[in-house]
Motif scaffolding. Sequence first.
Motif, mmCIF file in Angstrom:
data_model
loop_
_atom_site.group_PDB
_atom_site.id
_atom_site.type_symbol
_atom_site.label_atom_id
_atom_site.label_comp_id
_atom_site.label_asym_id
_atom_site.label_seq_id
_atom_site.Cartn_x
_atom_site.Cartn_y
_atom_site.Cartn_z
ATOM 1 N N LEU A 107 0.828 -1.210 0.000
ATOM 2 C CA LEU A 107 0.000 0.000 0.000
ATOM 3 C C LEU A 107 0.862 1.260 0.000
ATOM 4 C CD1 LEU A 107 -2.771 -1.139 2.482
ATOM 5 C CD2 LEU A 107 -3.054 -0.684 0.042
ATOM 6 N N VAL A 108 1.958 1.228 0.741
ATOM 7 C CA VAL A 108 2.860 2.380 0.777
ATOM 8 C C VAL A 108 3.458 2.615 -0.603
ATOM 9 C CG1 VAL A 108 5.076 3.202 1.696
ATOM 10 C CG2 VAL A 108 3.372 2.206 3.229
ATOM 11 N N ASP A 109 3.764 1.546 -1.296
ATOM 12 C CA ASP A 109 4.359 1.660 -2.627
ATOM 13 C C ASP A 109 3.331 2.007 -3.703
ATOM 14 O OD1 ASP A 109 6.811 1.069 -1.556
ATOM 15 O OD2 ASP A 109 6.716 -1.076 -2.058
ATOM 16 N N CYS A 110 2.061 1.928 -3.375
ATOM 17 C CA CYS A 110 0.994 2.199 -4.338
ATOM 18 C C CYS A 110 0.925 3.702 -4.622
ATOM 19 C CB CYS A 110 -0.340 1.736 -3.767
ATOM 20 S SG CYS A 110 -1.217 0.622 -4.836
ATOM 21 N N ALA A 111 0.995 4.054 -5.882
ATOM 22 C CA ALA A 111 0.968 5.469 -6.261
ATOM 23 C C ALA A 111 -0.380 5.868 -6.847
ATOM 24 C CB ALA A 111 2.082 5.747 -7.263
ATOM 25 N N CYS A 112 -1.338 4.990 -6.747
ATOM 26 C CA CYS A 112 -2.630 5.303 -7.361
ATOM 27 C C CYS A 112 -3.767 4.777 -6.501
ATOM 28 C CB CYS A 112 -2.704 4.676 -8.749
ATOM 29 S SG CYS A 112 -2.644 2.867 -8.708
ATOM 30 N N ASP A 113 -4.961 5.137 -6.867
ATOM 31 C CA ASP A 113 -6.154 4.620 -6.205
ATOM 32 C C ASP A 113 -6.786 3.594 -7.134
ATOM 33 O OD1 ASP A 113 -8.099 4.324 -4.300
ATOM 34 O OD2 ASP A 113 -9.330 5.968 -5.054
ATOM 35 N N CYS A 114 -6.007 2.545 -7.407
ATOM 36 C CA CYS A 114 -6.443 1.547 -8.374
ATOM 37 C C CYS A 114 -7.037 0.318 -7.683
ATOM 38 C CB CYS A 114 -5.267 1.134 -9.258
ATOM 39 S SG CYS A 114 -3.915 0.394 -8.319
ATOM 40 N N GLU A 115 -7.530 -0.578 -8.497
ATOM 41 C CA GLU A 115 -8.169 -1.778 -7.974
ATOM 42 C C GLU A 115 -7.197 -2.643 -7.181
ATOM 43 O OE1 GLU A 115 -10.507 -5.480 -9.929
ATOM 44 O OE2 GLU A 115 -11.047 -3.485 -10.679
ATOM 45 N N LYS A 116 -5.934 -2.730 -7.602
ATOM 46 C CA LYS A 116 -4.942 -3.535 -6.887
ATOM 47 C C LYS A 116 -4.735 -2.989 -5.473
ATOM 48 C CE LYS A 116 -0.157 -5.101 -6.972
ATOM 49 N NZ LYS A 116 0.521 -4.437 -5.895
ATOM 50 N N CYS A 117 -4.637 -1.669 -5.362
ATOM 51 C CA CYS A 117 -4.451 -1.057 -4.045
ATOM 52 C C CYS A 117 -5.679 -1.272 -3.162
ATOM 53 C CB CYS A 117 -4.161 0.431 -4.180
ATOM 54 S SG CYS A 117 -2.580 0.782 -4.982
ATOM 55 N N ASN A 118 -6.855 -1.120 -3.751
ATOM 56 C CA ASN A 118 -8.091 -1.320 -2.987
ATOM 57 C C ASN A 118 -8.204 -2.749 -2.480
ATOM 58 O OD1 ASN A 118 -8.846 1.321 -3.380
ATOM 59 N ND2 ASN A 118 -10.129 0.885 -5.160
ATOM 60 N N SER A 119 -7.802 -3.698 -3.308
ATOM 61 C CA SER A 119 -7.880 -5.097 -2.900
ATOM 62 C C SER A 119 -6.874 -5.405 -1.788
ATOM 63 C CB SER A 119 -7.683 -5.973 -4.132
ATOM 64 O OG SER A 119 -6.751 -6.957 -3.961
ATOM 65 N N SER A 120 -5.670 -4.830 -1.867
ATOM 66 C CA SER A 120 -4.675 -5.023 -0.800
ATOM 67 C C SER A 120 -5.160 -4.411 0.506
ATOM 68 C CB SER A 120 -3.328 -4.402 -1.193
ATOM 69 O OG SER A 120 -2.744 -5.108 -2.247
ATOM 70 N N LEU A 121 -5.757 -3.234 0.428
ATOM 71 C CA LEU A 121 -6.270 -2.572 1.626
ATOM 72 C C LEU A 121 -7.400 -3.380 2.253
ATOM 73 C CD1 LEU A 121 -6.346 -0.225 3.594
ATOM 74 C CD2 LEU A 121 -7.852 0.988 1.981
ATOM 75 N N ALA A 122 -8.313 -3.858 1.439
ATOM 76 C CA ALA A 122 -9.435 -4.652 1.957
ATOM 77 C C ALA A 122 -8.933 -5.937 2.614
ATOM 78 C CB ALA A 122 -10.416 -4.976 0.831
ATOM 79 N N LYS A 123 -7.958 -6.570 2.003
ATOM 80 C CA LYS A 123 -7.384 -7.801 2.561
ATOM 81 C C LYS A 123 -6.709 -7.520 3.903
ATOM 82 C CE LYS A 123 -4.476 -11.634 0.993
ATOM 83 N NZ LYS A 123 -3.670 -12.155 -0.115
ATOM 84 N N ALA A 124 -5.910 -6.448 3.946
ATOM 85 C CA ALA A 124 -5.215 -6.082 5.185
ATOM 86 C C ALA A 124 -6.220 -5.744 6.294
ATOM 87 C CB ALA A 124 -4.275 -4.902 4.934
ATOM 88 N N GLN A 125 -7.277 -5.029 5.954
ATOM 89 C CA GLN A 125 -8.295 -4.671 6.952
ATOM 90 C C GLN A 125 -8.958 -5.920 7.539
ATOM 91 O OE1 GLN A 125 -10.623 -2.073 4.428
ATOM 92 N NE2 GLN A 125 -9.929 -0.255 5.549
ATOM 93 N N LYS A 126 -9.322 -6.846 6.682
ATOM 94 C CA LYS A 126 -9.969 -8.080 7.160
ATOM 95 C C LYS A 126 -9.048 -8.846 8.106
ATOM 96 C CE LYS A 126 -12.717 -8.829 3.017
ATOM 97 N NZ LYS A 126 -12.859 -9.669 1.811
#
Length: 174
Positions: A107-126
Amino acid sequence: MALSLNTTENCKYLSVLINYTTTTTIILELDILDFNGVSIAGNLTPTFTINPGSQPISYPIAMSDLTVVYGLITVVLRTQSGTKISSAAVLVHCDIDCCLTKLTNELVDCACDCEKCNSSLAKAQKIFLLIKSADYALSLYDSSSTESLGYIQDAHNKYTKAREICDDSCGCNC
């Protein structure tokens, strides 16, 4: 409470604190068990002589001495004759923490608000919420006067689900 249990942040040690008051000398033993009640103590045979007026005993256990290093661990304090005095449980989840770290780094390396970042964030939150909830269930178990095994089952289920979500995609093997 005669027994308390926690793990170091790096998951290298379990810290057992025995605070037992007696009027006669008594020998107490520790059983170190996995979720299924199977001994994971390996060659350890923790035995303590408690005298009247004894101070609390702090007993560190190296995780490398146990046959299981992650997951739900229960320690039972009992007399030599087998009478249970107290128990405590802890969830050792450095394997999950490693997965969360990898996801956070993505997520830190993510430079955009893309689907890959959203999926990583959702996974980490769960994963994070499951582990926090499992830790809370164990705090309820440890503070309960009835030692409800429902709390243990709940914590185990949440840890297992977090591991499933982490699976091998995190590739930590820390």
